[in-house]
Write a protein that holds these residues in place. Structure first.
Motif, PDB file in Angstrom:
ATOM      1  N   VAL A   1      51.832  36.434  40.912  1.00 57.80           N
ATOM      2  CA  VAL A   1      52.655  37.702  40.282  1.00 57.80           C
ATOM      3  C   VAL A   1      51.976  38.898  41.047  1.00 57.80           C
ATOM      4  O   VAL A   1      52.338  40.034  40.645  1.00 57.80           O
ATOM      5  N   LEU A   2      50.726  38.790  41.930  1.00 61.54           N
ATOM      6  CA  LEU A   2      50.098  40.137  42.217  1.00 61.54           C
ATOM      7  C   LEU A   2      49.698  39.840  43.749  1.00 61.54           C
ATOM      8  O   LEU A   2      49.395  38.648  44.083  1.00 61.54           O
ATOM      9  N   GLN A   3      49.565  40.733  44.367  1.00 65.77           N
ATOM     10  CA  GLN A   3      49.028  41.045  45.810  1.00 65.77           C
ATOM     11  C   GLN A   3      47.498  41.563  45.160  1.00 65.77           C
ATOM     12  O   GLN A   3      47.315  42.790  45.014  1.00 65.77           O
ATOM     13  N   VAL A   4      46.570  40.631  45.136  1.00 65.09           N
ATOM     14  CA  VAL A   4      45.220  41.046  44.477  1.00 65.09           C
ATOM     15  C   VAL A   4      44.503  42.120  45.305  1.00 65.09           C
ATOM     16  O   VAL A   4      44.354  41.886  46.590  1.00 65.09           O
ATOM     17  N   THR A   5      43.929  43.116  44.667  1.00 69.49           N
ATOM     18  CA  THR A   5      43.234  43.940  45.311  1.00 69.49           C
ATOM     19  C   THR A   5      41.728  43.734  44.893  1.00 69.49           C
ATOM     20  O   THR A   5      40.877  44.286  45.602  1.00 69.49           O
ATOM     21  N   ASN A   6      41.443  43.451  43.669  1.00 65.22           N
ATOM     22  CA  ASN A   6      40.255  43.557  43.232  1.00 65.22           C
ATOM     23  C   ASN A   6      40.244  42.494  42.106  1.00 65.22           C
ATOM     24  O   ASN A   6      41.005  42.068  41.275  1.00 65.22           O
ATOM     25  N   ILE A   7      39.044  42.026  42.109  1.00 67.56           N
ATOM     26  CA  ILE A   7      38.622  40.809  40.742  1.00 67.56           C
ATOM     27  C   ILE A   7      37.352  41.117  40.158  1.00 67.56           C
ATOM     28  O   ILE A   7      36.420  41.250  41.102  1.00 67.56           O
ATOM     29  N   GLN A   8      37.147  41.581  39.015  1.00 64.51           N
ATOM     30  CA  GLN A   8      35.976  41.587  38.350  1.00 64.51           C
ATOM     31  C   GLN A   8      35.649  40.146  37.456  1.00 64.51           C
ATOM     32  O   GLN A   8      36.272  40.264  36.341  1.00 64.51           O
ATOM     33  N   VAL A   9      34.709  39.306  37.704  1.00 63.75           N
ATOM     34  CA  VAL A   9      34.377  38.265  36.752  1.00 63.75           C
ATOM     35  C   VAL A   9      33.189  38.633  35.943  1.00 63.75           C
ATOM     36  O   VAL A   9      32.415  39.139  36.101  1.00 63.75           O
ATOM     37  N   ASP A  10      33.721  38.229  34.359  1.00 59.00           N
ATOM     38  CA  ASP A  10      32.563  38.388  33.510  1.00 59.00           C
ATOM     39  C   ASP A  10      31.444  37.535  34.008  1.00 59.00           C
ATOM     40  O   ASP A  10      31.708  36.387  34.006  1.00 59.00           O
ATOM     41  N   PRO A  11      30.172  37.777  34.252  1.00 59.53           N
ATOM     42  CA  PRO A  11      29.146  37.013  34.617  1.00 59.53           C
ATOM     43  C   PRO A  11      28.719  35.968  33.884  1.00 59.53           C
ATOM     44  O   PRO A  11      28.189  34.913  34.068  1.00 59.53           O
ATOM     45  N   TYR A  12      29.034  36.133  32.287  1.00 59.02           N
ATOM     46  CA  TYR A  12      28.732  35.102  31.405  1.00 59.02           C
ATOM     47  C   TYR A  12      29.696  34.427  30.694  1.00 59.02           C
ATOM     48  O   TYR A  12      29.295  33.368  30.094  1.00 59.02           O
ATOM     49  N   GLY A  13      30.826  35.049  30.493  1.00 58.69           N
ATOM     50  CA  GLY A  13      31.848  34.387  29.780  1.00 58.69           C
ATOM     51  C   GLY A  13      31.656  33.996  28.302  1.00 58.69           C
ATOM     52  O   GLY A  13      30.884  34.880  27.650  1.00 58.69           O
ATOM     53  N   SER A  14      32.124  33.080  27.790  1.00 59.90           N
ATOM     54  CA  SER A  14      31.808  32.779  26.587  1.00 59.90           C
ATOM     55  C   SER A  14      31.244  31.296  26.467  1.00 59.90           C
ATOM     56  O   SER A  14      31.237  30.741  27.483  1.00 59.90           O
ATOM     57  N   GLU A  15      31.105  30.514  25.442  1.00 67.23           N
ATOM     58  CA  GLU A  15      30.840  29.158  25.199  1.00 67.23           C
ATOM     59  C   GLU A  15      31.634  28.268  25.763  1.00 67.23           C
ATOM     60  O   GLU A  15      31.498  27.170  26.498  1.00 67.23           O
ATOM     61  N   SER A  16      33.045  28.590  25.901  1.00 67.57           N
ATOM     62  CA  SER A  16      34.272  27.781  26.253  1.00 67.57           C
ATOM     63  C   SER A  16      35.169  28.561  27.498  1.00 67.57           C
ATOM     64  O   SER A  16      35.711  27.556  27.920  1.00 67.57           O
ATOM     65  N   TYR A  17      34.737  29.493  27.680  1.00 69.11           N
ATOM     66  CA  TYR A  17      35.750  30.153  28.559  1.00 69.11           C
ATOM     67  C   TYR A  17      35.096  30.893  29.657  1.00 69.11           C
ATOM     68  O   TYR A  17      33.938  31.584  29.345  1.00 69.11           O
ATOM     69  N   GLY A  18      35.872  31.246  30.646  1.00 69.80           N
ATOM     70  CA  GLY A  18      35.280  32.322  31.599  1.00 69.80           C
ATOM     71  C   GLY A  18      36.423  33.442  31.861  1.00 69.80           C
ATOM     72  O   GLY A  18      37.633  33.089  31.431  1.00 69.80           O
TER      73      GLY A  18
END
Length: 82
Positions: A44-61
């Motif tokens: 859906v996108l021409q990605v220009t940036n991604i910011q990953v939460d470095p910790y997520g949760s117990e089950s998800y990122g």
């Protein structure tokens, strides 16, 4: 310019990384989240940036992916759960 938020759900794979506590395991999990969210977002996108939460949760990122919507000039911000 309007920025719209929507979400992409990516199947949860290898959840054991989210439960690990070593920095190597967190780094590996963060890389998996980035890879999966980029792959899902490219439809859906021409990605220009991604910011990953470095910790997520117990089950998800989680990641925020921004870019230009394919076929348009509209900028989008997408929340991705892995």
């Amino acid at each position: 310019m309007a920025v719209y938020a929507c979400s992409l759900m990516v199947p949860l794979l290898n959840a054991q990384y989210a439960q690990g506590s070593s920095s190597d395991e967190w780094e590996k999990f963060e890389q998996e989240v980035q890879k999966a969210c980029l792959a899902a977002s490219k439809e859906v996108l021409q990605v220009t940036n991604i910011q990953v939460d470095p910790y997520g949760s117990e089950s998800y990122g989680f990641a925020l992916v921004s870019g230009v919507e394919n076929g348009t000039s509209n900028e989008r911000l997408v929340a991705c759960a892995y």
